[in-house]
Write a protein that holds these residues in place. Structure first.
Motif, PDB file in Angstrom:
ATOM      1  N   ARG A  19      -0.733 -20.255  36.725  1.00 43.21           N
ATOM      2  CA  ARG A  19      -2.036 -20.480  36.098  1.00 43.21           C
ATOM      3  C   ARG A  19      -1.845 -20.871  34.637  1.00 43.21           C
ATOM      4  NH1 ARG A  19      -5.790 -16.977  38.519  1.00 43.21           N
ATOM      5  NH2 ARG A  19      -7.349 -18.132  37.339  1.00 43.21           N
ATOM      6  N   ASP A  20      -2.887 -21.529  34.097  1.00 48.45           N
ATOM      7  CA  ASP A  20      -2.903 -21.839  32.661  1.00 48.45           C
ATOM      8  C   ASP A  20      -3.632 -20.699  31.974  1.00 48.45           C
ATOM      9  OD1 ASP A  20      -1.660 -24.447  32.506  1.00 48.45           O
ATOM     10  OD2 ASP A  20      -3.362 -25.116  33.724  1.00 48.45           O
ATOM     11  N   LEU A  37       2.806 -12.247  31.081  1.00 48.77           N
ATOM     12  CA  LEU A  37       2.313 -13.481  31.711  1.00 48.77           C
ATOM     13  C   LEU A  37       3.449 -14.509  31.822  1.00 48.77           C
ATOM     14  CD1 LEU A  37      -1.087 -13.588  29.811  1.00 48.77           C
ATOM     15  CD2 LEU A  37      -0.811 -13.267  32.289  1.00 48.77           C
ATOM     16  N   LEU A  38       4.255 -14.603  30.755  1.00 50.44           N
ATOM     17  CA  LEU A  38       5.390 -15.537  30.765  1.00 50.44           C
ATOM     18  C   LEU A  38       6.410 -15.119  31.821  1.00 50.44           C
ATOM     19  CD1 LEU A  38       5.863 -16.025  26.915  1.00 50.44           C
ATOM     20  CD2 LEU A  38       5.413 -17.862  28.574  1.00 50.44           C
ATOM     21  N   ARG A  43       1.817 -20.640  32.793  1.00 50.45           N
ATOM     22  CA  ARG A  43       1.856 -21.540  31.620  1.00 50.45           C
ATOM     23  C   ARG A  43       0.995 -20.898  30.536  1.00 50.45           C
ATOM     24  NH1 ARG A  43       1.572 -25.135  36.047  1.00 50.45           N
ATOM     25  NH2 ARG A  43      -0.687 -24.898  35.985  1.00 50.45           N
ATOM     26  N   THR A  44       1.654 -20.398  29.508  1.00 47.99           N
ATOM     27  CA  THR A  44       0.986 -19.531  28.538  1.00 47.99           C
ATOM     28  C   THR A  44       0.925 -20.199  27.173  1.00 47.99           C
ATOM     29  OG1 THR A  44       1.882 -17.640  29.751  1.00 47.99           O
ATOM     30  CG2 THR A  44       1.065 -17.205  27.519  1.00 47.99           C
ATOM     31  N   LEU A 163      -3.559 -12.053  38.119  1.00 49.07           N
ATOM     32  CA  LEU A 163      -3.196 -12.073  36.690  1.00 49.07           C
ATOM     33  C   LEU A 163      -3.417 -10.698  36.066  1.00 49.07           C
ATOM     34  CD1 LEU A 163      -4.803 -15.308  35.187  1.00 49.07           C
ATOM     35  CD2 LEU A 163      -2.373 -14.819  35.487  1.00 49.07           C
ATOM     36  N   LEU A 164      -4.561 -10.089  36.399  1.00 53.23           N
ATOM     37  CA  LEU A 164      -4.923  -8.811  35.771  1.00 53.23           C
ATOM     38  C   LEU A 164      -3.941  -7.710  36.173  1.00 53.23           C
ATOM     39  CD1 LEU A 164      -8.774  -9.058  36.385  1.00 53.23           C
ATOM     40  CD2 LEU A 164      -7.513  -9.644  34.308  1.00 53.23           C
TER      41      LEU A 164
END
Ligand SMILES: NC(=O)c1ccc[n+]([C@@H]2O[C@H](COP(=O)([O-])OP(=O)(O)OC[C@H]3O[C@@H](n4cnc5c(N)ncnc54)[C@H](OP(=O)(O)O)[C@@H]3O)[C@@H](O)[C@H]2O)c1
Length: 304
Positions: A19-20, A37-38, A43-44, A163-164
């Motif tokens: 995800r972006d 996230l990385l 894509r952070t 993501l969360l």
């Protein structure tokens, strides 16, 4: 499927799931969030008021945004972790039109009213909003047991769940209202401070006597464990305003708290905690609640 095909399929799945995302605020917590996230391959894009603090994230593969709108435009999900609601407000105002169609996940602590106000601001700019109350310190980010209380729409939470969950394995949506997870968080902290203050006051008394604290904890373990098991019945009494107690009523607490107060004074230990407790119990007795359970003291907190 041979090994090469399996690797290719895994690569496709990874690309599909990538995800972006954007992380605004790279203090102690924001940097850890960007790191999680990385590490999961997203894509952070990162932004921090003091740009130098982005260097570690950039070295870890993040893209640095020069401005808030640039960062927000780069992320379908925008994580904000800064100090104070005023800083969040400023970021949202700066982001302006870039917020439309984004999901803001605000992980900045404050009051429930501040979280609601931030949610209104985000919605006013066309963004979806989740508030996240992080219940761990930095080393816990990403840990399977780390708790994050979320507030927001179920559908938004569900859509971004993968993501969360990177923040902590025990994330939960507790309410649609973004103010509620804030209250959850401060309630846990309030209970923690009550417990720690009680323990440290006890530690002052015990060490004054030369008692080894670990030995006390071992020997008092059953009594201490029983304390947590009282909470559901206390909660029941509060919610139904039913405080009548067959045993252990407030009139029995009064002399015990008084003993603790006098013991503290005799030893020159700070007596303000037991003095405060005694004043709450004394007021309930004066109001005619001697035969009630300790839960009756909720009245004193509701109307100080
Ligand atoms: N650290 C923890 O263990 C922990 C645990 C749970 C929750 N939290 C919460 O996470 C949030 C962030 O905490 P932290 O520990 O990362 O704090 P921190 O290390 O002190 O970093 C503060 C961050 O806020 C930014 N900031 C402050 N004022 C700003 C403003 N007016 N405009 C833009 N950015 C601003 C700072 O930018 P500069 O670098 O430019 O100063 C920095 O990125 C807080 O709400 C905190 O309560 C932290």
């Amino acid at each position: 499927m041979d090994a090469a095909a399996a690797a290719e399929r895994e690569n496709e799945m990874t690309v599909e799931n990538t995800r972006d995302v954007a992380v605004l605020g790279l203090g102690e917590m924001g940097a850890a969030i960007a790191g999680a996230l990385l590490a999961a391959g997203h894509r952070t894009t990162v932004w921090n008021r003091t740009p130098e603090k982005a260097e570690e994230a950039v070295a870890g593969g993040a893209r640095r945004a020069a401005t808030v709108p640039d960062a927000v435009a780069a992320g379908e999900v925008v994580f904000i972790s800064v100090k104070g609601a005023a800083a969040v407000r400023k970021i949202l105002e700066e982001a302006g039109g870039a917020l439309a169609g984004r999901t803001v996940v605000n992980l900045t602590d404050g009051t429930s009213a501040e979280a609601r106000e931030t949610a209104r601001l985000a919605a006013g700019s066309g963004a979806e909003y989740l508030h996240g109350q992080i219940m761990t310190i930095v080393p816990g980010i990403g840990h399977p047991e780390a708790v994050v209380f979320f507030g927001g729409e179920q559908a938004v939470y569900d859509r971004h769940r993968p993501l969360l969950d990177l923040l902590g394995g025990k994330g939960t949506l507790v309410a649609a209202d973004p103010g509620v997870p804030v209250l959850y968080g401060m309630s846990v902290h309030g209970i923690m401070w009550g417990l720690l203050n009680g323990f440290l006051h006890a530690a002052a008394l015990l060490t004054d006597e030369g008692v080894e604290l670990k030995r006390f904890l071992d020997q008092a373990a059953p009594s201490l464990a029983a304390l947590m098991s009282f909470l559901p019945s206390i909660a029941d009494e509060v919610e139904h305003s039913r405080h009548a107690a067959e045993y252990g009523a407030l009139r029995h607490h009064h002399p015990s708290v008084d003993d603790l107060l006098r013991e503290s004074r005799d030893r020159g230990v700070d007596d303000r905690l037991p003095a405060h407790t005694l004043s709450l119990v004394a007021r309930a007795l004066a109001d005619g609640h001697a035969d009630d359970s300790y839960s009756r003291l909720v009245d004193a907190f509701r109307t100080p």
